[in-house]
Design a protein around this motif. Sequence first.
Motif, PDB file in Angstrom:
ATOM      1  N   GLY A  23       0.796  -1.220   0.000  1.00 25.68           N
ATOM      2  CA  GLY A  23       0.000   0.000   0.000  1.00 25.68           C
ATOM      3  C   GLY A  23       0.823   1.262   0.000  1.00 25.68           C
ATOM      4  N   ALA A  24       1.309   1.664   1.175  1.00 21.88           N
ATOM      5  CA  ALA A  24       2.026   2.926   1.304  1.00 21.88           C
ATOM      6  C   ALA A  24       3.479   2.789   0.859  1.00 21.88           C
ATOM      7  CB  ALA A  24       1.958   3.410   2.744  1.00 21.88           C
ATOM      8  N   ILE A  25       4.083   3.936   0.523  1.00 20.40           N
ATOM      9  CA  ILE A  25       5.507   4.025   0.211  1.00 20.40           C
ATOM     10  C   ILE A  25       6.163   4.791   1.349  1.00 20.40           C
ATOM     11  CG2 ILE A  25       7.220   4.928  -1.399  1.00 20.40           C
ATOM     12  CD1 ILE A  25       4.952   4.798  -3.550  1.00 20.40           C
ATOM     13  N   LYS A  26       7.143   4.180   1.989  1.00 21.92           N
ATOM     14  CA  LYS A  26       7.810   4.838   3.115  1.00 21.92           C
ATOM     15  C   LYS A  26       9.046   5.574   2.617  1.00 21.92           C
ATOM     16  CE  LYS A  26       8.067   2.836   7.193  1.00 21.92           C
ATOM     17  NZ  LYS A  26       7.335   3.795   8.053  1.00 21.92           N
ATOM     18  N   LEU A  27       9.068   6.898   2.855  1.00 19.72           N
ATOM     19  CA  LEU A  27      10.198   7.747   2.510  1.00 19.72           C
ATOM     20  C   LEU A  27      11.002   8.033   3.774  1.00 19.72           C
ATOM     21  CD1 LEU A  27       8.296  10.409   0.358  1.00 19.72           C
ATOM     22  CD2 LEU A  27       9.382   8.303  -0.453  1.00 19.72           C
ATOM     23  N   LEU A  28      12.328   8.061   3.637  1.00 17.24           N
ATOM     24  CA  LEU A  28      13.193   8.358   4.780  1.00 17.24           C
ATOM     25  C   LEU A  28      14.203   9.419   4.404  1.00 17.24           C
ATOM     26  CD1 LEU A  28      14.279   7.261   7.735  1.00 17.24           C
ATOM     27  CD2 LEU A  28      16.196   6.572   6.273  1.00 17.24           C
ATOM     28  N   GLN A  29      14.394  10.385   5.288  1.00 16.95           N
ATOM     29  CA  GLN A  29      15.417  11.416   5.151  1.00 16.95           C
ATOM     30  C   GLN A  29      16.335  11.354   6.366  1.00 16.95           C
ATOM     31  OE1 GLN A  29      17.028  13.670   3.580  1.00 16.95           O
ATOM     32  NE2 GLN A  29      17.962  14.620   5.377  1.00 16.95           N
ATOM     33  N   ARG A 406      18.508  13.938  13.576  1.00 23.08           N
ATOM     34  CA  ARG A 406      17.420  12.976  13.652  1.00 23.08           C
ATOM     35  C   ARG A 406      16.984  12.625  12.234  1.00 23.08           C
ATOM     36  NH1 ARG A 406      12.558  15.210  16.626  1.00 23.08           N
ATOM     37  NH2 ARG A 406      12.040  13.081  17.193  1.00 23.08           N
ATOM     38  N   TRP A 407      16.371  11.469  12.092  1.00 22.16           N
ATOM     39  CA  TRP A 407      15.788  11.096  10.805  1.00 22.16           C
ATOM     40  C   TRP A 407      14.303  11.428  10.774  1.00 22.16           C
ATOM     41  CZ3 TRP A 407      11.865   7.735  11.559  1.00 22.16           C
ATOM     42  CH2 TRP A 407      11.944   6.790  12.589  1.00 22.16           C
ATOM     43  N   LEU A 408      13.808  11.666   9.584  1.00 22.15           N
ATOM     44  CA  LEU A 408      12.384  11.885   9.348  1.00 22.15           C
ATOM     45  C   LEU A 408      11.881  10.825   8.374  1.00 22.15           C
ATOM     46  CD1 LEU A 408      12.253  15.776   8.784  1.00 22.15           C
ATOM     47  CD2 LEU A 408      11.862  14.523  10.917  1.00 22.15           C
ATOM     48  N   ALA A 409      10.683  10.328   8.609  1.00 28.35           N
ATOM     49  CA  ALA A 409      10.080   9.333   7.710  1.00 28.35           C
ATOM     50  C   ALA A 409       8.609   9.675   7.495  1.00 28.35           C
ATOM     51  CB  ALA A 409      10.222   7.922   8.277  1.00 28.35           C
ATOM     52  N   ALA A 410       8.130   9.353   6.323  1.00 31.07           N
ATOM     53  CA  ALA A 410       6.705   9.550   6.003  1.00 31.07           C
ATOM     54  C   ALA A 410       6.219   8.416   5.126  1.00 31.07           C
ATOM     55  CB  ALA A 410       6.511  10.886   5.282  1.00 31.07           C
ATOM     56  N   ASP A 411       5.097   7.820   5.505  1.00 32.83           N
ATOM     57  CA  ASP A 411       4.394   6.878   4.656  1.00 32.83           C
ATOM     58  C   ASP A 411       3.453   7.675   3.755  1.00 32.83           C
ATOM     59  OD1 ASP A 411       5.561   4.586   5.689  1.00 32.83           O
ATOM     60  OD2 ASP A 411       4.050   4.387   7.256  1.00 32.83           O
TER      61      ASP A 411
END
Length: 415
Positions: A23-29, A406-411
Amino acid sequence: MELTPPGQLFRADFRSAQESPKGAIKLLQWNIERGYQLAGIIEELRRIDADILSLQEVDVGCDRSGGVDTGIEIAKALGLNYVFLCEFEELRSPLRDARSQGGGVHGNAILSKFDFADVAVVPHRTHPVDWNNPTHPLARREPRRGERAVLRATVTTPQGPLVAYNAHLEVFCGLLARIAQLSDIFADARAMADAGFQHQAILGDMNTMAHGIARLSPSYCCDHMRFRSIGMDEAVVWHRHVLPVADPRYAPDSSSGSDATRPSAGSAGPASGVSVSGNGDAPASAQPGGSSPSEAVLSAAADQRLAAPRAQQQQQQQQQQEKGAPQPLNPRLLAWGLSEQVAYDATNPGFFDPFDPKLTVTLDNPKYRWFGLSLMKGKLDWVLLRRLRPLSQAAGNDGYALSDHRWLAADVAFH
């Protein structure tokens, strides 16, 4: 170890099988701070299990990080597709201490569970620091060759092509130079949208730290906005005075921003940056620095690297003038002293930030804490989304044990 020269790309694919759709795509920075804590970083990334990763400060062959290729080690351990943009050759020098000693190269990387339909370098027009000038005070302290640039990858996700940008903007300048560098990304994003690539994400360490005690530093805050922006963190400046100024042509219901011309999942997009790859992926056995036709393309195109997006933007500007239509630009940026071209390019082509600019802190330097009070902290890392719907957001590395960021992530899901 062969090293990728500054301004060029290296690709490798360590996937054992194609990722099954979900379903979702997880993005990480995440800025991984040269990979000092590489083993811990790998385990943290394994736990997060992102689909598309944007990493800054990737060291290759530098003494300070054990002489290893930190990006390749991460890609191998996680079994991911990998592209690395070398920004700098880090020169070994007696002027450096052990924690900053060079001997290799340094840059940014995009990793993914999915194919790359295309990868490219998007150059900056503004370079506040000439790192190639050995007499520059900063270059004397940290000798290196190269310049900052943006890595762009068109990722073939199960939901369709997603354009991912990896940016690491200059830190040794003021907020105006960083806005100018952001405008380069927005200009390229317009060209990609015009070609039908509507779903985009800008992931990066934007170094938005021109506030707090940094205002007193001629290195970190060295333009006339040093005190004019008092009362606002630099991230808040972006939220109040940059992102809200939209380019109406790229609103969701505009013809330029429509999905009518959405490309197929295998399409690569226009050569608006310096494209160095066609269809397909490099084998895992590829070595950094190897000669290839794609590198020759990059070298030959160096003088024309902004020609395609700039010509397209200039044509649009001319058509608007002929029609008597007002040209979309950011008047505040003009008042602050930025050029008309930057004020035009910096108008927002449809990106939004799902993270709060004041509550989201991604750097809180322990060296600048006084009796528990943080004197240098802020939101330096960004996840900007275009035609992507955030389903959830997260942040981690709260104690800064693995990196100074810190890292940031978004689905996300496609709109």
